[in-house]
Motif scaffolding. Structure first.
Motif, short mmCIF file in Angstrom:
data_model
loop_
_atom_site.label_atom_id
_atom_site.label_comp_id
_atom_site.label_asym_id
_atom_site.label_seq_id
_atom_site.Cartn_x
_atom_site.Cartn_y
_atom_site.Cartn_z
N TRP A 86 48.81 11.13 54.76
CA TRP A 86 48.71 12.60 53.66
C TRP A 86 48.03 12.81 52.67
O TRP A 86 46.73 13.62 52.60
CB TRP A 86 50.10 12.75 53.25
N ALA A 87 47.52 11.92 51.72
CA ALA A 87 46.98 11.70 50.39
C ALA A 87 45.50 11.65 51.19
O ALA A 87 44.75 12.91 50.80
CB ALA A 87 46.58 10.95 49.67
N ARG A 88 45.08 11.49 52.78
CA ARG A 88 43.95 11.41 53.33
C ARG A 88 43.52 12.61 53.65
O ARG A 88 42.24 13.54 53.60
CB ARG A 88 43.39 10.37 54.04
N VAL A 89 44.27 13.47 54.08
CA VAL A 89 44.22 14.97 54.30
C VAL A 89 44.32 15.32 53.33
O VAL A 89 43.55 16.67 53.53
CB VAL A 89 45.83 15.40 55.78
N PHE A 90 44.95 15.66 52.39
CA PHE A 90 44.65 16.38 51.10
C PHE A 90 43.13 16.71 50.63
O PHE A 90 42.69 17.51 50.06
CB PHE A 90 45.84 16.13 50.28
N ALA A 91 43.26 15.32 50.30
CA ALA A 91 41.55 15.16 49.32
C ALA A 91 39.98 16.17 50.83
O ALA A 91 39.38 16.41 49.69
CB ALA A 91 40.97 13.58 49.67
N ALA A 92 41.20 16.51 51.99
CA ALA A 92 39.64 16.90 53.01
C ALA A 92 40.15 18.77 52.10
O ALA A 92 39.43 19.16 53.06
CB ALA A 92 40.00 17.04 53.93
N PHE A 93 41.23 18.65 52.34
CA PHE A 93 41.42 20.41 50.97
C PHE A 93 39.87 20.77 50.88
O PHE A 93 39.89 22.14 50.63
CB PHE A 93 42.36 20.64 50.61
#
Length: 202
Positions: A86-93
């Motif tokens: 999820w941290a990787r997904v959130f970093a793409a926000f």
């Protein structure tokens, strides 16, 4: 949404300018449509009126690549990912996202999280948007993958002409005040002042 109205009425706040970011934008839209005429203006920031998993996945693919898009599809589709994923997904926000200290200020209710996501996946309030009577700013960053420009355009297109303004902020993601603060706050200041002036002439 009803609590926004009740809160303002309890404190004697008349014709509020109500700001909603992301899921807060959904609350603001519901408030505006359930209580037409109560708000002086709405700011709908980085939000959506209809959950569209394919649209979200396409946004994450555009700005994060195939692997991030696949993780986002799993999580938003109901197959939770690990905290690290999820941290990787959130970093793409967006170019800049809230750090750990900022995120720690949130109040979480994990007992409601799953039910809340189920409700979000069924979200479609596009047809209610025409009931909102006040001036509305629909604002989005052009690098926002989770509530992309297409989602904001859908909101703006469902609103009455003449009282709806849409702003696409270049170089901004899901948190535009972090990415381009000077440009962002100028847009908000201008809109709030203009809506207040318009409200004063009613």
């Amino acid at each position: 949404a009803d609590d926004v109205r009740a809160f303002c009425d309890a404190l004697g706040i008349a014709r509020p300018v109500v700001y909603g970011h992301s899921m807060g934008g959904i609350v603001a839209m519901l408030y505006g449509s359930r209580h037409p005429g109560h708000a002086g203006a709405l700011v709908l920031q980085s939000t959506m009126a209809r959950f569209d998993l394919a649209r979200m996945v396409a946004g994450f693919r555009r700005f994060g690549g195939d692997e991030i898009a696949a993780l986002a599809e799993r999580d938003y589709g109901g197959d939770p990912v690990t905290d690290e994923e999820w941290a990787r997904v959130f970093a793409a926000f967006g170019p800049r996202v809230p750090d750990a200290s900022e995120l720690a200020r949130r109040i979480k209710n994990l007992e409601l999280a799953g039910h809340g996501m189920d409700l979000l996946r069924g979200l479609d309030i596009v047809e209610r948007l025409a009931r909102i009577e006040c001036p509305t700013l629909v604002c989005v960053g052009d690098r926002d993958p989770v509530t992309p420009v297409e989602a904001s355009r859908e909101i703006a297109d469902a609103r009455p002409r003449g009282i709806t303004r849409m702003e696409v902020i270049e170089g901004a993601g899901h948190f535009p005040w972090k990415d381009v603060p000077d440009r962002y706050w100028n847009i908000l200041d201008e809109f709030v002042m203009a809506s207040r002036e318009m409200d004063g002439h009613r």
